[in-house]
Write an enzyme that holds these catalytic residues in place. Structure first.
Site, short mmCIF file in Angstrom:
data_model
loop_
_atom_site.label_atom_id
_atom_site.label_comp_id
_atom_site.label_asym_id
_atom_site.label_seq_id
_atom_site.Cartn_x
_atom_site.Cartn_y
_atom_site.Cartn_z
N CYS A 38 0.84 -1.20 0.00
CA CYS A 38 0.00 0.00 0.00
C CYS A 38 0.87 1.24 0.00
CB CYS A 38 -0.97 -0.02 1.17
SG CYS A 38 -0.32 0.65 2.68
N THR A 40 1.62 3.31 2.32
CA THR A 40 2.55 3.40 3.44
C THR A 40 3.85 2.68 3.11
OG1 THR A 40 0.71 3.48 4.99
CG2 THR A 40 2.85 2.86 5.89
N HIS A 43 5.98 4.83 0.91
CA HIS A 43 6.67 5.88 1.68
C HIS A 43 7.90 5.30 2.36
CE1 HIS A 43 3.74 9.12 1.29
NE2 HIS A 43 2.77 8.24 1.53
N HIS A 63 1.54 -4.62 6.35
CA HIS A 63 0.40 -4.66 7.26
C HIS A 63 -0.88 -5.01 6.51
CE1 HIS A 63 0.83 -0.58 5.71
NE2 HIS A 63 -0.50 -0.59 5.69
N GLU A 64 -0.77 -5.43 5.27
CA GLU A 64 -1.95 -5.87 4.52
C GLU A 64 -1.66 -7.28 4.03
OE1 GLU A 64 -2.91 -2.89 1.60
OE2 GLU A 64 -3.15 -1.36 3.14
ZN LIG Z 1 -1.94 0.01 4.14
#
Ligand SMILES: [Zn+2]
Length: 98
Positions: A38, A40, A43, A63-64
Site C-alpha cells: 500500500c 505506506t 513511503h 500490514h496488509e
Molecule cells: Zn496500508
C-alpha cells in the site's frame, strides 16, 4: 521466515530471513499466504520525510495480508488454528461493533 525489512535509514527494503515471532497470551501467530503493498509501504521504501520521522529502524514492514492462524496465545478464546484471516490495520478493536 522470509520478511521484507527496512534495515537501514536509507531508501530501499531488503528481503531476508527473520525469526518467527514469539506470541504472548493474547496474540495469534499467522502464516501469511498473500500480501499487499500500500501507500505506506511506498513511503517506507522511498524513505521520504514522513517515513524518516515515523518508522523506527530496523523494522519488518507490511500490514496488509491474508493467511491462516497457526498458533493461539493461552488467553485467546473462540478462535482456532487453521482459520483463514486477513489483516486490517485501520480497525483497532472489534468490540462494540454490531
Ligand atoms: Zn496500508
Amino acid at each position: 521466515m522470509k520478511a521484507l525489512v527496512k534495515a537501514k535509514s536509507e531508501p530501499g527494503l531488503c528481503l531476508r530471513d527473520e525469526p518467527v515471532p514469539m506470541i504472548g497470551p493474547t496474540n495469534l501467530l499467522i502464516r501469511v499466504k498473500k500480501t499487499g503493498i500500500c501507500g505506506t509501504d511506498i513511503h517506507i521504501f522511498r524513505w521520504d520525510e514522513w517515513a524518516r520521522k515515523t518508522v523506527p529502524v530496523p523494522m519488518v514492514v507490511g500490514h496488509e495480508f491474508a493467511g491462516e492462524r497457526v498458533d493461539l496465545g493461552s488467553a485467546v478464546q473462540g478462535l482456532a488454528c487453521g482459520q483463514r484471516v486477513t489483516g486490517e490495520s485501520h480497525v483497532i478493536a472489534m468490540h462494540g461493533l454490531a
